[in-house]
Design a protein around this motif. Structure first.
Motif, PDB file in Angstrom:
ATOM      1  N   SER A   5       0.814  -1.214   0.000  1.00  0.00           N
ATOM      2  CA  SER A   5       0.000   0.000   0.000  1.00  0.00           C
ATOM      3  C   SER A   5       0.847   1.264   0.000  1.00  0.00           C
ATOM      4  O   SER A   5       0.403   2.322  -0.424  1.00  0.00           O
ATOM      5  CB  SER A   5      -0.938  -0.009   1.216  1.00  0.00           C
ATOM      6  OG  SER A   5      -0.180   0.025   2.423  1.00  0.00           O
ATOM      7  N   SER A  50      -9.969   6.828  -4.188  1.00  0.00           N
ATOM      8  CA  SER A  50      -9.503   5.550  -3.622  1.00  0.00           C
ATOM      9  C   SER A  50      -8.104   5.747  -3.050  1.00  0.00           C
ATOM     10  O   SER A  50      -7.157   6.083  -3.786  1.00  0.00           O
ATOM     11  CB  SER A  50      -9.499   4.457  -4.689  1.00  0.00           C
ATOM     12  OG  SER A  50     -10.799   4.258  -5.211  1.00  0.00           O
ATOM     13  N   GLU A  98      -8.730   8.366   5.957  1.00  0.00           N
ATOM     14  CA  GLU A  98      -8.282   6.989   6.107  1.00  0.00           C
ATOM     15  C   GLU A  98      -8.293   6.265   4.774  1.00  0.00           C
ATOM     16  O   GLU A  98      -8.894   6.714   3.792  1.00  0.00           O
ATOM     17  CB  GLU A  98      -9.188   6.259   7.095  1.00  0.00           C
ATOM     18  CG  GLU A  98     -10.624   6.152   6.625  1.00  0.00           C
ATOM     19  CD  GLU A  98     -11.506   5.424   7.618  1.00  0.00           C
ATOM     20  OE1 GLU A  98     -12.667   5.176   7.275  1.00  0.00           O
ATOM     21  OE2 GLU A  98     -11.025   5.095   8.723  1.00  0.00           O
ATOM     22  N   GLY A 100      -9.196   3.668   1.850  1.00  0.00           N
ATOM     23  CA  GLY A 100     -10.484   3.174   1.373  1.00  0.00           C
ATOM     24  C   GLY A 100     -11.039   4.056   0.271  1.00  0.00           C
ATOM     25  O   GLY A 100     -10.337   4.919  -0.278  1.00  0.00           O
ATOM     26  N   ASP A 101     -12.296   3.821  -0.068  1.00  0.00           N
ATOM     27  CA  ASP A 101     -12.980   4.580  -1.115  1.00  0.00           C
ATOM     28  C   ASP A 101     -13.860   5.654  -0.474  1.00  0.00           C
ATOM     29  O   ASP A 101     -14.652   5.361   0.421  1.00  0.00           O
ATOM     30  CB  ASP A 101     -13.838   3.659  -1.988  1.00  0.00           C
ATOM     31  CG  ASP A 101     -13.008   2.645  -2.742  1.00  0.00           C
ATOM     32  OD1 ASP A 101     -13.521   1.546  -3.013  1.00  0.00           O
ATOM     33  OD2 ASP A 101     -11.840   2.947  -3.059  1.00  0.00           O
ATOM     34  N   HIS A 102     -13.751   6.882  -0.986  1.00  0.00           N
ATOM     35  CA  HIS A 102     -14.493   8.007  -0.429  1.00  0.00           C
ATOM     36  C   HIS A 102     -15.188   8.737  -1.577  1.00  0.00           C
ATOM     37  O   HIS A 102     -14.539   9.163  -2.540  1.00  0.00           O
ATOM     38  CB  HIS A 102     -13.553   8.952   0.322  1.00  0.00           C
ATOM     39  CG  HIS A 102     -12.742   8.271   1.392  1.00  0.00           C
ATOM     40  ND1 HIS A 102     -13.186   8.118   2.683  1.00  0.00           N
ATOM     41  CD2 HIS A 102     -11.519   7.674   1.329  1.00  0.00           C
ATOM     42  CE1 HIS A 102     -12.279   7.477   3.398  1.00  0.00           C
ATOM     43  NE2 HIS A 102     -11.244   7.185   2.597  1.00  0.00           N
ATOM     44  N   GLN A 422     -17.581  -0.810  -5.053  1.00  0.00           N
ATOM     45  CA  GLN A 422     -17.880  -1.248  -3.697  1.00  0.00           C
ATOM     46  C   GLN A 422     -18.408  -0.082  -2.874  1.00  0.00           C
ATOM     47  O   GLN A 422     -18.248   1.083  -3.225  1.00  0.00           O
ATOM     48  CB  GLN A 422     -16.618  -1.826  -3.054  1.00  0.00           C
ATOM     49  CG  GLN A 422     -16.071  -3.067  -3.765  1.00  0.00           C
ATOM     50  CD  GLN A 422     -14.821  -3.583  -3.094  1.00  0.00           C
ATOM     51  OE1 GLN A 422     -14.321  -2.982  -2.147  1.00  0.00           O
ATOM     52  NE2 GLN A 422     -14.319  -4.694  -3.581  1.00  0.00           N
ATOM     53  N   GLU A 423     -19.052  -0.408  -1.797  1.00  0.00           N
ATOM     54  CA  GLU A 423     -19.604   0.614  -0.921  1.00  0.00           C
ATOM     55  C   GLU A 423     -18.469   1.492  -0.399  1.00  0.00           C
ATOM     56  O   GLU A 423     -17.551   1.018   0.254  1.00  0.00           O
ATOM     57  CB  GLU A 423     -20.335  -0.039   0.242  1.00  0.00           C
ATOM     58  CG  GLU A 423     -21.077   0.942   1.125  1.00  0.00           C
ATOM     59  CD  GLU A 423     -22.304   1.516   0.444  1.00  0.00           C
ATOM     60  OE1 GLU A 423     -22.810   2.527   0.943  1.00  0.00           O
ATOM     61  OE2 GLU A 423     -22.737   0.942  -0.577  1.00  0.00           O
ATOM     62  N   PRO A 424     -18.509   2.822  -0.676  1.00  0.00           N
ATOM     63  CA  PRO A 424     -17.423   3.687  -0.217  1.00  0.00           C
ATOM     64  C   PRO A 424     -17.400   3.764   1.309  1.00  0.00           C
ATOM     65  O   PRO A 424     -18.412   3.565   1.981  1.00  0.00           O
ATOM     66  CB  PRO A 424     -17.762   5.040  -0.842  1.00  0.00           C
ATOM     67  CG  PRO A 424     -18.702   4.725  -1.963  1.00  0.00           C
ATOM     68  CD  PRO A 424     -19.469   3.513  -1.519  1.00  0.00           C
ATOM     69  N   ASN A 425     -16.223   4.082   1.834  1.00  0.00           N
ATOM     70  CA  ASN A 425     -16.086   4.217   3.278  1.00  0.00           C
ATOM     71  C   ASN A 425     -16.783   5.467   3.802  1.00  0.00           C
ATOM     72  O   ASN A 425     -17.213   5.513   4.955  1.00  0.00           O
ATOM     73  CB  ASN A 425     -14.599   4.263   3.660  1.00  0.00           C
ATOM     74  CG  ASN A 425     -13.890   2.966   3.295  1.00  0.00           C
ATOM     75  OD1 ASN A 425     -13.691   2.690   2.130  1.00  0.00           O
ATOM     76  ND2 ASN A 425     -13.529   2.171   4.290  1.00  0.00           N
ATOM     77  N   SER A 426     -16.911   6.504   2.949  1.00  0.00           N
ATOM     78  CA  SER A 426     -17.551   7.734   3.391  1.00  0.00           C
ATOM     79  C   SER A 426     -18.190   8.432   2.208  1.00  0.00           C
ATOM     80  O   SER A 426     -17.786   8.241   1.062  1.00  0.00           O
ATOM     81  CB  SER A 426     -16.536   8.671   4.064  1.00  0.00           C
ATOM     82  OG  SER A 426     -15.558   9.096   3.117  1.00  0.00           O
TER      83      SER A 426
END
Length: 463
Positions: A5, A50, A98, A100-102, A422-426
Motif C-alpha cells: 500500500s 480511492s 483513512e 479506502g474509497d471516499h 464497492q460501498e465507499p467508506n464515506s
C-alpha cells in the motif's frame, strides 16, 4: 500488504448519472414557469477517491468545461475557445482521510443557452467533466480522473416533449405554371426522418411538360470568432432521397425501432407504446428499422395541356447526421451555427421551347436532432449479464445510424462499472454549482427537488 500500500498511488474516478443533457433555449420556453421547475437542467455525479493508505487531502476540484474548435475553411483562421467553464471545490485543509474509497457527490447547472454538441467539417463543440484531488506534502502528486464526455442536445420543444409533427404549406404564382402549392409534412422533422413532399398545380396557361421534381435541404454554416468576425462558408445542398412506399412501409426513423402497427399482421396488440427490445433492431419482431428502398420517377413526369391540373406526392428521407446537422436554435451560445432551408425544384419545358426552365421554391426550416425522439429515450430491457465491450466510440453519439444493441453496449458498460463499485467508506457533498441560478434553486443557492425541501445526502446517494 502494508508494504504494497505504501507504493500504490491514490486514484480518482468519476461517474455521471447521465452523459446526455437536453437544454431548451429561452426563446422556445413558455413565459410562465412553475415555482418548483426551472429551464436549466442539472447533471449529477460522484467523484470516487480511492486511497491505499491514509493521506492528507488538501482539495477536491471538479470542472465542467465546454470547448470549441472552429475554422471557416481554407484561408480562414483556426480558433479554439472555451464556451463554458464551471468549477466546484471543497477545501479539506490537509484533513487526514483513512484508507479506502471516499465518494464526493456534486451537481452542475447546465444553462439553457449552452452551445450544443457539434461535429462537422468546420470544427467541433464538446463538453466534459473532470475531477482532480491534491494532497498535502511533496511526495504525493495530484491525481486526476479521465474526462467524462457530456453531450448537450438542444431541443425546440419544452422539457419532456417530443418533436411535434410538421405540416408546412407554401403558395406561389408562376407565369409559366400558374398557381403552385408546395407542402412538406413529417411526423417529426428531425435528422434522418421521413418527409412527404407535395406539389399541386391548378393549371398552366399553356401546354407544358413536367420533366422532374426534386427536393433539397440547403445547409448553411456560420462561424463566429471570439473577436467578433463572422464567416459564412459556401452553402451546400443535399437531395432528399426518394423512397418506395408501395412495396413496403418505410421506417419512420433509421435510428431506433418505432412501432408502426404492423408488428401483428397490421393489427397492433395494444394501444400502449412497445417496450424497447434488448437485442439488435435487426433481429426484433416489433417494427425494426428497415433500409430504404430507392425509387425513381418517370421521365418526363407528365405532359399537361393548358389549364390541366397536376398533383405530385412522394415520400423522401432527410440525410443522416453525417451530412445534415441539427439546426442551431436561437438563444444558444454556439460558435458553429447551422441553418436550413427546405426547397422543391420543378424542372419543366414549355411547348415549342428547346431549353428547360426551373422553378425553385423554398422556406427556412428547423431540423431537430434525432436524439430528441421519444423512442431513443426509452430505457432498454435488463439482461441477465451486462455487456463487456463497446462497439461504438462515444464521439459518435447521434442516433441516426446507431442500433439499439450498440446503445446497450455503450451505456451498459457504465451501468456495469457503477454496479461493481464497492460501498465507499464515506460520503461527502462536494457542492452544487449555483453560478447560474435558475428558478429551481432557492434563494440560498441550495438545489431543490420537486416535492422535496432540499437535497439531503441520503437522497443524493440514491439518485
Amino acid at each position: 500488504m502494508v508494504l504494497g500500500s505504501l507504493f500504490t498511488q491514490p486514484s480518482l474516478s468519476l461517474t455521471l448519472s447521465e452523459d446526455m443533457v437536453f437544454v431548451h433555449p429561452s426563446q422556445f420556453e413558455p413565459d410562465l414557469l412553475l415555482p418548483s421547475t426551472g429551464r436549466d437542467p442539472l447533471i449529477f455525479g460522484t467523484a470516487l477517491l480511492s486511497l491505499p493508505s491514509a493521506k492528507a487531502v488538501n482539495k477536491i476540484r471538479v470542472v465542467f468545461e465546454g470547448l470549441c474548435d472552429a475554422s471557416g475553411g481554407s484561408g480562414q483562421p483556426y480558433e479554439s475557445s472555451t464556451t463554458l467553464h464551471k468549477e466546484l471545490e471543497i477545501d479539506l485543509k490537509g484533513e487526514i482521510i483513512e484508507a479506502g474509497d471516499h465518494a464526493f457527490n456534486f451537481s452542475f447547472i447546465v444553462p439553457s443557452n449552452t452551445a450544443p454538441y457539434q461535429r462537422c467539417n468546420y470544427g467541433r463543440t464538446r463538453h466534459s467533466v473532470k475531477a482532480t484531488a491534491s494532497f498535502a506534502g511533496a511526495f504525493t502528486p495530484s491525481v486526476s480522473s479521465p474526462p467524462i464526455a457530456v453531450y448537450v442536445v438542444a431541443s425546440p420543444q419544452a422539457a419532456g416533449e417530443v418533436p411535434l409533427p410538421a405540416d408546412i404549406s407554401i403558395q406561389h404564382f408562376s407565369e409559366d405554371l400558374g398557381p403552385v402549392g408546395i407542402g412538406f409534412a413529417s411526423p417529426h422533422l428531425t435528422v434522418a426522418s421521413l418527409v412527404n413532399v407535395r406539389v399541386t398545380m391548378l393549371g398552366a396557361p399553356s401546354p407544358v411538360q413536367i420533366l422532374s421534381i426534386d427536393s433539397f435541404v440547403t445547409q448553411q454554416y456560420e462561424i463566429q470568432y471570439t473577436n467578433g468576425k463572422v464567416h459564412h462558408p459556401k452553402a451546400k445542398r443535399y437531395i432528399l432521397r426518394k423512397i418506395s412506399s408501395t412495396d413496403s412501409t418505410p421506417s419512420p426513423s433509421l435510428c431506433v425501432p418505432i412501432c408502426t402497427g404492423s408488428c401483428n399482421g397490421g393489427q397492433p396488440t395494444s394501444q400502449e407504446l412497445p417496450l424497447a427490445p434488448a437485442s439488435s433492431p435487426s433481429s426484433t419482431d416489433c417494427c425494426p428499422p428497415r433500409p430504404d428502398l430507392p425509387s425513381c420517377d418517370s421521365n418526363p413526369l407528365a405532359a399537361l395541356d393548358a389549364e390541366q391540373g397536376f398533383h405530385y406526392s412522394r415520400t423522401m428521407r432527410v440525410p443522416t447526421d453525417d451530412h445534415v446537422r441539427p439546426t442551431t436554435l436561437e438563444g444558444t451560445k454556439a460558435r458553429i451555427r447551422v441553418s436550413h432551408k427546405l426547397s422543391v425544384e420543378v424542372r419543366y419545358r414549355l411547348a415549342g421551347a428547346e431549353q428547360d426552365k426551373i422553378l425553385f421554391i423554398g422556406k427556412d426550416m428547423v431540423i431537430g436532432s434525432c436524439c430528441a425522439l421519444a423512442d431513443s429515450l426509452l430505457l432498454p430491457s435488463y439482461s441477465a449479464c451486462a455487456p463487456k465491450t463497446i462497439q461504438r466510440p462515444l464521439h459518435m453519439r447521434c442516433y441516426c445510424s446507431t442500433s439499439l444493441k450498440e446503445m446497450v453496449d455503450r451505456d451498459g458498460l457504465a451501468l456495469q462499472r457503477a454496479g461493481e463499485i464497492q460501498e465507499p467508506n464515506s460520503f461527502r457533498l462536494l457542492g452544487a454549482d449555483a453560478g447560474s441560478k435558475s428558478p429551481g434553486f432557492t434563494d440560498t443557492g441550495t438545489p431543490t427537488l420537486r416535492g422535496s425541501p432540499r437535497y439531503e445526502m441520503e437522497e443524493l446517494e440514491e439518485y
